[in-house]
Design a protein around this motif. Sequence first.
Motif, PDB file in Angstrom:
ATOM      1  N   THR A  62      38.191  47.157  35.194  1.00 55.83           N
ATOM      2  CA  THR A  62      38.927  45.962  34.778  1.00 55.83           C
ATOM      3  C   THR A  62      40.423  46.214  34.772  1.00 55.83           C
ATOM      4  O   THR A  62      41.218  45.394  35.247  1.00 55.83           O
ATOM      5  N   MET A  63      40.838  47.355  34.236  1.00 55.30           N
ATOM      6  CA  MET A  63      42.266  47.652  34.171  1.00 55.30           C
ATOM      7  C   MET A  63      42.846  47.904  35.560  1.00 55.30           C
ATOM      8  O   MET A  63      44.019  47.602  35.818  1.00 55.30           O
ATOM      9  N   ALA A  64      42.034  48.431  36.479  1.00 56.88           N
ATOM     10  CA  ALA A  64      42.499  48.612  37.859  1.00 56.88           C
ATOM     11  C   ALA A  64      42.797  47.259  38.492  1.00 56.88           C
ATOM     12  O   ALA A  64      43.796  47.088  39.204  1.00 56.88           O
ATOM     13  N   ILE A  65      41.944  46.264  38.225  1.00 61.22           N
ATOM     14  CA  ILE A  65      42.187  44.918  38.733  1.00 61.22           C
ATOM     15  C   ILE A  65      43.405  44.311  38.051  1.00 61.22           C
ATOM     16  O   ILE A  65      44.225  43.637  38.679  1.00 61.22           O
ATOM     17  N   ASN A  66      43.547  44.570  36.754  1.00 63.91           N
ATOM     18  CA  ASN A  66      44.695  44.056  36.009  1.00 63.91           C
ATOM     19  C   ASN A  66      46.014  44.608  36.548  1.00 63.91           C
ATOM     20  O   ASN A  66      47.035  43.910  36.578  1.00 63.91           O
ATOM     21  N   ASN A  67      46.003  45.868  36.990  1.00 54.33           N
ATOM     22  CA  ASN A  67      47.219  46.522  37.487  1.00 54.33           C
ATOM     23  C   ASN A  67      47.502  46.212  38.954  1.00 54.33           C
ATOM     24  O   ASN A  67      48.535  46.627  39.483  1.00 54.33           O
ATOM     25  N   PHE A  68      46.603  45.501  39.608  1.00 51.69           N
ATOM     26  CA  PHE A  68      46.786  45.116  41.009  1.00 51.69           C
ATOM     27  C   PHE A  68      47.975  44.153  41.088  1.00 51.69           C
ATOM     28  O   PHE A  68      48.019  43.145  40.390  1.00 51.69           O
ATOM     29  N   THR A  69      48.966  44.455  41.928  1.00 54.38           N
ATOM     30  CA  THR A  69      50.226  43.705  41.896  1.00 54.38           C
ATOM     31  C   THR A  69      50.265  42.513  42.851  1.00 54.38           C
ATOM     32  O   THR A  69      51.157  41.667  42.750  1.00 54.38           O
ATOM     33  N   LYS A  70      49.316  42.413  43.775  1.00 55.08           N
ATOM     34  CA  LYS A  70      49.311  41.292  44.710  1.00 55.08           C
ATOM     35  C   LYS A  70      48.500  40.127  44.141  1.00 55.08           C
ATOM     36  O   LYS A  70      47.787  40.281  43.148  1.00 55.08           O
ATOM     37  N   ALA A  71      48.644  38.965  44.741  1.00 52.77           N
ATOM     38  CA  ALA A  71      47.911  37.787  44.277  1.00 52.77           C
ATOM     39  C   ALA A  71      46.413  38.060  44.283  1.00 52.77           C
ATOM     40  O   ALA A  71      45.877  38.635  45.235  1.00 52.77           O
ATOM     41  N   SER A  72      45.737  37.632  43.223  1.00 53.97           N
ATOM     42  CA  SER A  72      44.315  37.941  43.081  1.00 53.97           C
ATOM     43  C   SER A  72      43.562  36.709  42.586  1.00 53.97           C
ATOM     44  O   SER A  72      43.860  36.180  41.511  1.00 53.97           O
ATOM     45  N   VAL A  73      42.592  36.259  43.377  1.00 54.33           N
ATOM     46  CA  VAL A  73      41.765  35.103  43.022  1.00 54.33           C
ATOM     47  C   VAL A  73      40.305  35.523  43.080  1.00 54.33           C
ATOM     48  O   VAL A  73      39.905  36.277  43.979  1.00 54.33           O
ATOM     49  N   VAL A  74      39.511  35.042  42.129  1.00 56.68           N
ATOM     50  CA  VAL A  74      38.088  35.353  42.139  1.00 56.68           C
ATOM     51  C   VAL A  74      37.291  34.054  42.218  1.00 56.68           C
ATOM     52  O   VAL A  74      37.648  33.047  41.602  1.00 56.68           O
ATOM     53  N   GLY A  75      36.223  34.067  43.023  1.00 58.81           N
ATOM     54  CA  GLY A  75      35.279  32.956  43.099  1.00 58.81           C
ATOM     55  C   GLY A  75      33.952  33.407  42.513  1.00 58.81           C
ATOM     56  O   GLY A  75      33.410  34.439  42.925  1.00 58.81           O
ATOM     57  N   ILE A  76      33.417  32.651  41.561  1.00 60.77           N
ATOM     58  CA  ILE A  76      32.226  33.065  40.818  1.00 60.77           C
ATOM     59  C   ILE A  76      31.174  31.974  40.906  1.00 60.77           C
ATOM     60  O   ILE A  76      31.490  30.794  40.754  1.00 60.77           O
ATOM     61  N   HIS A  77      29.934  32.345  41.102  1.00 65.85           N
ATOM     62  CA  HIS A  77      28.862  31.363  40.962  1.00 65.85           C
ATOM     63  C   HIS A  77      27.582  32.040  40.524  1.00 65.85           C
ATOM     64  O   HIS A  77      27.427  33.257  40.629  1.00 65.85           O
ATOM     65  N   GLY A  78      26.681  31.253  39.967  1.00 69.06           N
ATOM     66  CA  GLY A  78      25.407  31.797  39.521  1.00 69.06           C
ATOM     67  C   GLY A  78      25.457  32.279  38.083  1.00 69.06           C
ATOM     68  O   GLY A  78      26.336  31.924  37.299  1.00 69.06           O
ATOM     69  N   GLN A  79      24.520  33.120  37.755  1.00 68.26           N
ATOM     70  CA  GLN A  79      24.346  33.636  36.406  1.00 68.26           C
ATOM     71  C   GLN A  79      25.044  34.991  36.310  1.00 68.26           C
ATOM     72  O   GLN A  79      24.758  35.904  37.071  1.00 68.26           O
ATOM     73  N   VAL A  80      25.964  35.117  35.362  1.00 75.99           N
ATOM     74  CA  VAL A  80      26.812  36.311  35.262  1.00 75.99           C
ATOM     75  C   VAL A  80      26.756  36.849  33.836  1.00 75.99           C
ATOM     76  O   VAL A  80      26.770  36.076  32.878  1.00 75.99           O
ATOM     77  N   SER A  81      26.720  38.165  33.686  1.00 73.94           N
ATOM     78  CA  SER A  81      26.738  38.752  32.345  1.00 73.94           C
ATOM     79  C   SER A  81      28.168  38.777  31.813  1.00 73.94           C
ATOM     80  O   SER A  81      29.134  38.885  32.565  1.00 73.94           O
ATOM     81  N   ILE A  82      28.317  38.698  30.496  1.00 68.65           N
ATOM     82  CA  ILE A  82      29.636  38.654  29.870  1.00 68.65           C
ATOM     83  C   ILE A  82      30.429  39.933  30.148  1.00 68.65           C
ATOM     84  O   ILE A  82      31.653  39.899  30.259  1.00 68.65           O
ATOM     85  N   ASP A  83      29.759  41.071  30.283  1.00 69.03           N
ATOM     86  CA  ASP A  83      30.464  42.327  30.541  1.00 69.03           C
ATOM     87  C   ASP A  83      31.300  42.245  31.814  1.00 69.03           C
ATOM     88  O   ASP A  83      32.407  42.782  31.893  1.00 69.03           O
ATOM     89  N   ALA A  84      30.762  41.582  32.833  1.00 67.96           N
ATOM     90  CA  ALA A  84      31.469  41.476  34.101  1.00 67.96           C
ATOM     91  C   ALA A  84      32.664  40.537  34.018  1.00 67.96           C
ATOM     92  O   ALA A  84      33.549  40.586  34.873  1.00 67.96           O
ATOM     93  N   PHE A  85      32.709  39.709  32.973  1.00 73.03           N
ATOM     94  CA  PHE A  85      33.769  38.712  32.925  1.00 73.03           C
ATOM     95  C   PHE A  85      35.143  39.313  32.702  1.00 73.03           C
ATOM     96  O   PHE A  85      36.164  38.682  32.996  1.00 73.03           O
ATOM     97  N   GLY A  86      35.198  40.528  32.179  1.00 70.99           N
ATOM     98  CA  GLY A  86      36.490  41.197  32.054  1.00 70.99           C
ATOM     99  C   GLY A  86      37.187  41.346  33.393  1.00 70.99           C
ATOM    100  O   GLY A  86      38.412  41.224  33.502  1.00 70.99           O
ATOM    101  N   TYR A  87      36.387  41.609  34.451  1.00 70.80           N
ATOM    102  CA  TYR A  87      36.960  41.708  35.796  1.00 70.80           C
ATOM    103  C   TYR A  87      37.699  40.424  36.157  1.00 70.80           C
ATOM    104  O   TYR A  87      38.817  40.427  36.658  1.00 70.80           O
ATOM    105  N   PHE A  88      37.031  39.290  35.885  1.00 68.83           N
ATOM    106  CA  PHE A  88      37.559  38.006  36.318  1.00 68.83           C
ATOM    107  C   PHE A  88      38.793  37.610  35.528  1.00 68.83           C
ATOM    108  O   PHE A  88      39.739  37.038  36.073  1.00 68.83           O
TER     109      PHE A  88
END
Length: 218
Positions: A103-129
């Motif tokens: 999650t912190m690696a994605i947070n430190n990514f300096t370029k534009a970042s968009v995520v597309g999500i669908h379906g059933q997702v666990s809350i743990d993964a939501f930190g990434y988004f």
Amino acid sequence: MTDFSNYDSKVFSCTYEGQTAVMYFKSESFLTIMNAEVLREILDCLNSIERDKKIKGLLTMYATEKNRVERVQNFISSIQDQSGYVQRERAVIHYGNIVKRLTMAINNFTKASVVGIHGQVSIDAFGYFLACDHRIAADDLSVEFPGLKLGIVPAGAVSLFMSRQMGATKTLEVLMAGKTILVEQAKELAMISQISTKEQLRENCMAKLEEFYQVPGS
């Protein structure tokens, strides 16, 4: 050195499409990162995208299937079945720390970042988004709390990023309730930025990245 401009594995794929790197996550969070080699590949991929001057942004596509949340519960149950309190706690902490690392690696990514999500997702993964600049969800999104039902609070950095979005009190209320969050509520809670149909999800994500690319200095 691995070429991530056209990469495919059992866990994720990455292709370069013009100015955009597109990553598809094929697996639930615990399957993605509990393997140290897989985690290293994902981090190497992010670093490679970051260094490539021709790439201006990252699109992450994340979709799960209903049985995967059940597999998260089975995984957590396997931790609970380990002998001894210390052994169980060590496994839970290890899982949480690795989720946080990605999650912190994605947070430190300096370029534009968009995520597309669908379906059933666990809350743990939501930190990434929540670490992405913009989050678009299809109207079939549901966020589940498989660990909480087994006595384990959501792992990783999700509580940190949710607190930024909605404040500590509301975050605690949502995380401890453990009730399925559907797409409209996720939008109200600022967990996602935009709702799309599943058919237009990828197109809308690409359009948002193009908007980011028009910003001077991007």
